[in-house]
Scaffold this active site. Structure first.
Site, PDB file in Angstrom:
ATOM      1  N   GLY A  56       0.807  -1.205   0.000  1.00 50.46           N
ATOM      2  CA  GLY A  56       0.000   0.000   0.000  1.00 50.46           C
ATOM      3  C   GLY A  56       0.842   1.257   0.000  1.00 50.46           C
ATOM      4  O   GLY A  56       2.035   1.248  -0.343  1.00 50.46           O
ATOM      5  N   ASP A  57       0.224   2.361   0.428  1.00 48.17           N
ATOM      6  CA  ASP A  57       0.915   3.651   0.443  1.00 48.17           C
ATOM      7  C   ASP A  57       2.068   3.657   1.435  1.00 48.17           C
ATOM      8  O   ASP A  57       3.074   4.336   1.217  1.00 48.17           O
ATOM      9  CB  ASP A  57      -0.084   4.760   0.795  1.00 48.17           C
ATOM     10  CG  ASP A  57      -1.105   4.978  -0.308  1.00 48.17           C
ATOM     11  OD1 ASP A  57      -0.823   4.578  -1.459  1.00 48.17           O
ATOM     12  OD2 ASP A  57      -2.183   5.533  -0.030  1.00 48.17           O
ATOM     13  N   GLY A  59      -0.141   9.321   6.077  1.00 48.51           N
ATOM     14  CA  GLY A  59      -0.520   8.214   6.944  1.00 48.51           C
ATOM     15  C   GLY A  59       0.414   7.963   8.107  1.00 48.51           C
ATOM     16  O   GLY A  59       0.213   7.001   8.852  1.00 48.51           O
TER      17      GLY A  59
END
Length: 555
Positions: free
Chosen positions: A204-205, A516
């Site tokens: 993911g990110d 994030g």
């Protein structure tokens, strides 16, 4: 579509037992079905298909005898019947076919030649054209995060991506990460980057963030650049980065390709696409903190992330729970925002233009900033960050967001800043001042609607090249250190309702959500570095590219 140019080959071949005129140029592979008799089928149209050579994945020879040996159910007889007919060797071309919602898939078409020599000539000619495409990767370094998202990273790579790489002749060195920042640390010191054409992350990110932190650090260290100096001009990374989405959030992949489909991303890597991307460096008192490529959020988004980190035991539902909780608490924060506006460039945060494949705004602004940088280096007396250009805003804010891209995702297709660009050297600074809960809810709902989300009196947006933020009540950085290692086995339910001190007053400061991750300082200096990295991506193609497509295999 490129011009066909000079023909390299032109032959009559057969596709699914239909005669076709097949031609090959340096740009296109085209096959057109012959209409044998207009008397019997006067209204049957002649079907023609073209595939760009740059989007051919591979070509392989088909051995008819090998197919007959695989079965014992009469296939021998079928082959013998065909041997007397106009049927010789065959070859199959694998190519990119576009589907709905920006998805790509690997399609194939098989051509039957009248003799072996012609078949080999076609195969060698196509392979020569593919070998001449220098932008295609030959060897890749792949990092797989087996724990991200639904823990499907390794399965996705093995079943969907690795077979495509093998067919395209792309060799890979695969590393399955074993702990947090494993990929970052390996890129910094252990990886022999000179023997690779690119780096691919399966995750993911968060996994992508690891890759860029390791790759940028390695590039600047090799170039003698001081990472702790916010005024330093960073060196662009030479290796492109590929993203195979396998995380819980794949915002960066969605914003650069248009879909979170592993096969589509793998095909973009194989054909050698290249999409430059800006990277923002975040500093505090001449100390480097992190890099950001999507969102820097203070206030609402920072509080949501901080609160959700205390509730990891809840799983993915913690984000929705914390979002509702932070909306109800309705905290605002006082501080000072100073920014350096982006002048003399194309585009504004509120225009209708969107960053798409081959974006003219990114091309022109990127070239403009590069020319300015060269002029500044030649003229030592000039100062691009002079005090006269800075603007200062003081106030009470519910949210301060810096969007370096649209931040679009399946949940919010428009994103936080729909007109933000990937590679124009700017970021969109969005300031949401103190307002009522109802008005703030209206602002949040605009992210999912077609209305202008900045058309509100308490919201302002600025396209900037650099900005700084200082909280009003921040007295010491030790107050901002976040304890993310709390033991979740005790006081689980008391943490759900713990927002602020026992006195009931609102906290004096929030936290920064950096792609994030939580920053341990609130007073930051952010600078955008134009086109610092490149991805194996093409950007989001215009919808017209996907309309009125015919199926090349439907002959």
């Amino acid at each position: 579509m490129e011009r066909p140019g000079r023909l390299l080959l032109l032959s009559e071949l057969r596709v699914r037992n239909a005669a076709c005129d097949v031609s090959l140029s340096r740009c296109l592979l085209t096959w057109k079905r012959r209409v044998s008799s207009p008397v019997y089928r006067p209204f049957r149209p002649s079907v023609s298909h073209s595939v760009s050579v740059s989007e051919i994945i591979a070509v392989r020879e088909e051995d008819e005898d090998s197919g007959s040996r695989q079965t014992d159910d009469g296939s021998w007889n079928k082959i013998e019947e065909r041997e007397g007919k106009d049927c010789g060797q065959a070859f199959t071309v694998l190519y990119v076919e576009r589907c709905r919602q920006h998805r790509w898939r690997c399609a194939e078409v098989t051509f039957t030649c009248p003799d072996v020599a012609l078949c080999q000539r076609w195969v060698s000619s196509i392979r020569e054209q593919l070998a001449a495409i220098t932008s295609r990767p030959r060897r890749l370094l792949v990092y797989i995060n087996p724990y991200g998202g639904k823990r499907q990273g390794k399965r996705i790579y093995d079943q969907k991506v690795a077979p495509l790489f093998a067919q395209a002749g792309v060799s890979t060195d695969v590393i399955v990460t074993e702990y947090a920042n494993h990929a970052r640390d390996h890129l910094r010191k252990g990886a022999e980057l000179k023997k690779y054409d690119g780096v691919v992350c399966v995750g993911g990110d968060g996994m992508f963030s690891e890759i860029i932190h390791g790759l940028i650090w390695r590039t600047q260290t090799d170039g003698g650049v001081d990472l702790n100096c916010p005024d330093e001009t960073l060196l662009p990374c030479s290796l492109r980065i590929g993203i195979i989405p396998a995380g819980s959030t794949d915002c960066i992949c969605f914003a650069t390709v248009g879909t979170n489909d592993p096969v589509t991303s793998a095909l973009h890597i194989i054909v050698g696409d290249s999409q430059p991307m800006d990277v923002s460096s975040v500093h505090h008192n001449n100390t480097f903190l992190r890099y950001s490529v999507s969102l820097l959020g203070y206030g609402f988004y920072g509080d949501v992330l901080t609160d959700s980190e205390r509730k990891r035991w809840m799983g993915p539902a913690r984000y929705d729970f914390s979002g509702v909780k932070m909306f109800l608490t309705h905290h605002y924060y006082e501080g000072t925002v100073s920014y350096l506006p982006a002048r003399g460039i194309l585009g504004t945060p509120r225009d209708a233009a969107r960053c798409r494949s081959g974006c003219l705004v990114c091309q022109r602004n990127g070239q403009l900033l590069s020319d300015r940088a060269e002029n500044y280096e030649m003229d030592e007396a000039s100062d691009s960050d002079s005090d006269s250009e800075w603007r200062t805003i003081r106030g009470k804010f519910l949210a301060i967001n810096a969007a370096s891209m649209s931040c679009a995702c399946p949940r919010t297709p428009k994103g936080l800043s729909p007109a933000a660009h990937l590679a124009d050297g700017t970021t969109d600074l969005i300031l949401v001042r103190k307002c009522s809960r109802f008005n703030f809810l209206r602002h949040l709902l605009r992210h999912t609607s077609k209305d202008d989300q900045f058309d509100m009196t308490f919201v302002e947006v600025h396209r900037v090249r650099r900005f700084r933020f200082t909280p009003r009540y921040c007295q010491s950085d030790s107050d901002l250190e976040l304890d993310l290692r709390e033991n979740g086995k005790h006081q689980i339910f008391s943490q759900i309702f713990r927002d602020h001190p026992a006195c009931g007053c609102a906290p004096a400061y929030s936290s920064w959500n950096c792609d994030g991750e939580i920053l341990t300082h609130t007073a930051i200096d952010v600078r955008v570095h134009c086109q610092l990295i490149k991805l194996f991506a093409r950007g989001i193609e215009e919808p017209a590219v996907f309309e009125d497509l015919t199926n090349p295999c439907a002959i």
